[in-house]
Design a protein around this motif. Structure first.
Motif, mmCIF file in Angstrom:
data_model
loop_
_atom_site.group_PDB
_atom_site.id
_atom_site.type_symbol
_atom_site.label_atom_id
_atom_site.label_comp_id
_atom_site.label_asym_id
_atom_site.label_seq_id
_atom_site.Cartn_x
_atom_site.Cartn_y
_atom_site.Cartn_z
ATOM 1 N N ASP A 88 3.984 1.451 -1.035
ATOM 2 C CA ASP A 88 4.663 1.492 -2.333
ATOM 3 C C ASP A 88 3.735 2.034 -3.417
ATOM 4 O O ASP A 88 4.163 2.829 -4.261
ATOM 5 C CB ASP A 88 5.160 0.100 -2.740
ATOM 6 C CG ASP A 88 6.296 -0.394 -1.848
ATOM 7 O OD1 ASP A 88 6.840 0.409 -1.065
ATOM 8 O OD2 ASP A 88 6.634 -1.581 -1.950
ATOM 9 N N ALA A 89 2.472 1.640 -3.393
ATOM 10 C CA ALA A 89 1.510 2.108 -4.394
ATOM 11 C C ALA A 89 1.269 3.617 -4.251
ATOM 12 O O ALA A 89 1.204 4.331 -5.260
ATOM 13 C CB ALA A 89 0.196 1.347 -4.267
ATOM 14 N N ARG A 90 1.149 4.103 -3.005
ATOM 15 C CA ARG A 90 0.988 5.550 -2.777
ATOM 16 C C ARG A 90 2.214 6.310 -3.293
ATOM 17 O O ARG A 90 2.086 7.335 -3.972
ATOM 18 C CB ARG A 90 0.806 5.858 -1.288
ATOM 19 C CG ARG A 90 -0.594 5.734 -0.776
ATOM 20 C CD ARG A 90 -0.749 6.356 0.604
ATOM 21 N NE ARG A 90 0.239 5.909 1.575
ATOM 22 C CZ ARG A 90 0.149 4.797 2.298
ATOM 23 N NH1 ARG A 90 -0.890 3.998 2.151
ATOM 24 N NH2 ARG A 90 1.084 4.480 3.175
ATOM 25 N N ARG A 91 3.372 5.794 -2.976
ATOM 26 C CA ARG A 91 4.627 6.419 -3.411
ATOM 27 C C ARG A 91 4.698 6.438 -4.937
ATOM 28 O O ARG A 91 5.016 7.463 -5.538
ATOM 29 C CB ARG A 91 5.804 5.631 -2.825
ATOM 30 C CG ARG A 91 7.166 6.168 -3.169
ATOM 31 C CD ARG A 91 8.231 5.239 -2.555
ATOM 32 N NE ARG A 91 9.552 5.781 -2.645
ATOM 33 C CZ ARG A 91 10.346 5.676 -3.699
ATOM 34 N NH1 ARG A 91 9.923 5.046 -4.776
ATOM 35 N NH2 ARG A 91 11.544 6.196 -3.700
ATOM 36 N N ASP A 92 4.391 5.315 -5.559
ATOM 37 C CA ASP A 92 4.431 5.232 -7.020
ATOM 38 C C ASP A 92 3.458 6.215 -7.666
ATOM 39 O O ASP A 92 3.796 6.869 -8.651
ATOM 40 C CB ASP A 92 4.113 3.813 -7.497
ATOM 41 C CG ASP A 92 5.233 2.831 -7.213
ATOM 42 O OD1 ASP A 92 6.349 3.264 -6.840
ATOM 43 O OD2 ASP A 92 5.000 1.617 -7.367
ATOM 44 N N ARG A 93 2.238 6.304 -7.119
ATOM 45 C CA ARG A 93 1.250 7.244 -7.663
ATOM 46 C C ARG A 93 1.755 8.679 -7.562
ATOM 47 O O ARG A 93 1.652 9.443 -8.504
ATOM 48 C CB ARG A 93 -0.092 7.114 -6.937
ATOM 49 C CG ARG A 93 -1.007 6.065 -7.496
ATOM 50 C CD ARG A 93 -2.413 6.179 -6.936
ATOM 51 N NE ARG A 93 -2.480 6.183 -5.482
ATOM 52 C CZ ARG A 93 -2.470 5.097 -4.715
ATOM 53 N NH1 ARG A 93 -2.407 3.903 -5.279
ATOM 54 N NH2 ARG A 93 -2.545 5.193 -3.414
ATOM 55 N N TRP A 94 2.289 9.034 -6.400
ATOM 56 C CA TRP A 94 2.754 10.392 -6.199
ATOM 57 C C TRP A 94 3.914 10.710 -7.149
ATOM 58 O O TRP A 94 3.922 11.760 -7.784
ATOM 59 C CB TRP A 94 3.182 10.614 -4.745
ATOM 60 C CG TRP A 94 3.462 12.055 -4.474
ATOM 61 C CD1 TRP A 94 2.557 13.007 -4.123
ATOM 62 C CD2 TRP A 94 4.728 12.722 -4.579
ATOM 63 N NE1 TRP A 94 3.182 14.226 -3.984
ATOM 64 C CE2 TRP A 94 4.521 14.074 -4.267
ATOM 65 C CE3 TRP A 94 6.008 12.300 -4.903
ATOM 66 C CZ2 TRP A 94 5.557 15.008 -4.262
ATOM 67 C CZ3 TRP A 94 7.038 13.231 -4.899
ATOM 68 C CH2 TRP A 94 6.805 14.565 -4.588
ATOM 69 N N ASP A 97 4.560 9.290 -9.975
ATOM 70 C CA ASP A 97 4.012 9.332 -11.332
ATOM 71 C C ASP A 97 3.353 10.693 -11.599
ATOM 72 O O ASP A 97 3.505 11.260 -12.685
ATOM 73 C CB ASP A 97 3.012 8.193 -11.535
ATOM 74 C CG ASP A 97 2.551 8.091 -12.973
ATOM 75 O OD1 ASP A 97 3.417 7.978 -13.867
ATOM 76 O OD2 ASP A 97 1.322 8.134 -13.201
ATOM 77 N N GLU A 98 2.637 11.214 -10.620
ATOM 78 C CA GLU A 98 2.016 12.538 -10.762
ATOM 79 C C GLU A 98 3.068 13.633 -10.954
ATOM 80 O O GLU A 98 2.789 14.667 -11.563
ATOM 81 C CB GLU A 98 1.160 12.854 -9.533
ATOM 82 C CG GLU A 98 -0.101 12.022 -9.453
ATOM 83 C CD GLU A 98 -0.789 12.126 -8.101
ATOM 84 O OE1 GLU A 98 -0.304 12.889 -7.224
ATOM 85 O OE2 GLU A 98 -1.798 11.423 -7.898
ATOM 86 N N GLN A 99 4.272 13.408 -10.444
ATOM 87 C CA GLN A 99 5.365 14.367 -10.609
ATOM 88 C C GLN A 99 6.120 14.132 -11.918
ATOM 89 O O GLN A 99 7.070 14.848 -12.222
ATOM 90 C CB GLN A 99 6.363 14.269 -9.443
ATOM 91 C CG GLN A 99 5.766 14.315 -8.063
ATOM 92 C CD GLN A 99 4.751 15.415 -7.863
ATOM 93 O OE1 GLN A 99 5.047 16.587 -8.101
ATOM 94 N NE2 GLN A 99 3.555 15.059 -7.429
ATOM 95 N N GLU A 134 0.831 -1.206 0.000
ATOM 96 C CA GLU A 134 0.000 0.000 0.000
ATOM 97 C C GLU A 134 0.866 1.257 0.000
ATOM 98 O O GLU A 134 0.612 2.200 -0.743
ATOM 99 C CB GLU A 134 -0.942 0.005 1.203
ATOM 100 C CG GLU A 134 -2.044 -1.032 1.085
ATOM 101 C CD GLU A 134 -2.933 -1.052 2.313
ATOM 102 O OE1 GLU A 134 -2.965 -0.050 3.061
ATOM 103 O OE2 GLU A 134 -3.589 -2.081 2.519
ATOM 104 N N ARG A 181 9.368 8.355 -13.424
ATOM 105 C CA ARG A 181 9.215 6.909 -13.623
ATOM 106 C C ARG A 181 10.116 6.175 -12.640
ATOM 107 O O ARG A 181 11.175 6.663 -12.281
ATOM 108 C CB ARG A 181 9.643 6.491 -15.034
ATOM 109 C CG ARG A 181 8.794 7.058 -16.127
ATOM 110 C CD ARG A 181 9.287 6.635 -17.501
ATOM 111 N NE ARG A 181 10.628 7.169 -17.755
ATOM 112 C CZ ARG A 181 11.621 6.476 -18.294
ATOM 113 N NH1 ARG A 181 11.463 5.232 -18.641
ATOM 114 N NH2 ARG A 181 12.809 7.030 -18.481
#
Length: 125
Positions: free
Chosen positions: A85-91, A93-95, A83, A98
């Protein structure tokens, strides 16, 4: 004189805590991180990576600014906290950043293969 580009209060405290954490992580790199850094610091094919680079509230293991690419490693082996890791990845990605992940065992087994895969990702191989 103010350091770090200005700001006050909680925002500055948070920024400095991320910078402080990044500095600590640079001193306490794991064996796989150190092994990978020994190659990346030579700037293979001209790529300049930063190690333990603070971005927002996160510290990126190895960051290549030109491609907005993070090479991430050991802390995320085996999905220790999916969870988070997914939050970190989303954030990230928004920036527009990759993330390319490698297992510590991959780095230890063949660091040159890992570097070649990074170079391919950056269009440099």
């Amino acid at each position: 004189m103010q350091r770090g580009g200005g700001g006050t209060g909680a925002a500055m405290k948070k920024r400095w805590s991320t910078v402080t954490r990044a500095r600590t992580l640079r001193r306490e790199m794991s064996h796989p991180e150190l092994k990978l850094w020994q190659v990346l610091r030579t700037r293979p094919t001209g790529l300049k990576f930063r190690r333990q680079h603070p971005v927002g509230r996160y510290v990126l293991d190895f960051y290549y600014a030109e491609e907005r690419l993070e090479v991430d490693g050991e802390a995320h082996d085996m999905g220790s906290n999916p969870e988070r890791d997914a939050r970190r990845d989303r954030w990230l990605d928004e920036q527009g950043i990759r993330t390319l992940r490698f297992l510590a065992s991959d780095v230890l087994a063949d660091v040159n293969d890992v570097v070649m895969r990074i170079l391919v990702e950056c269009g440099r191989a």
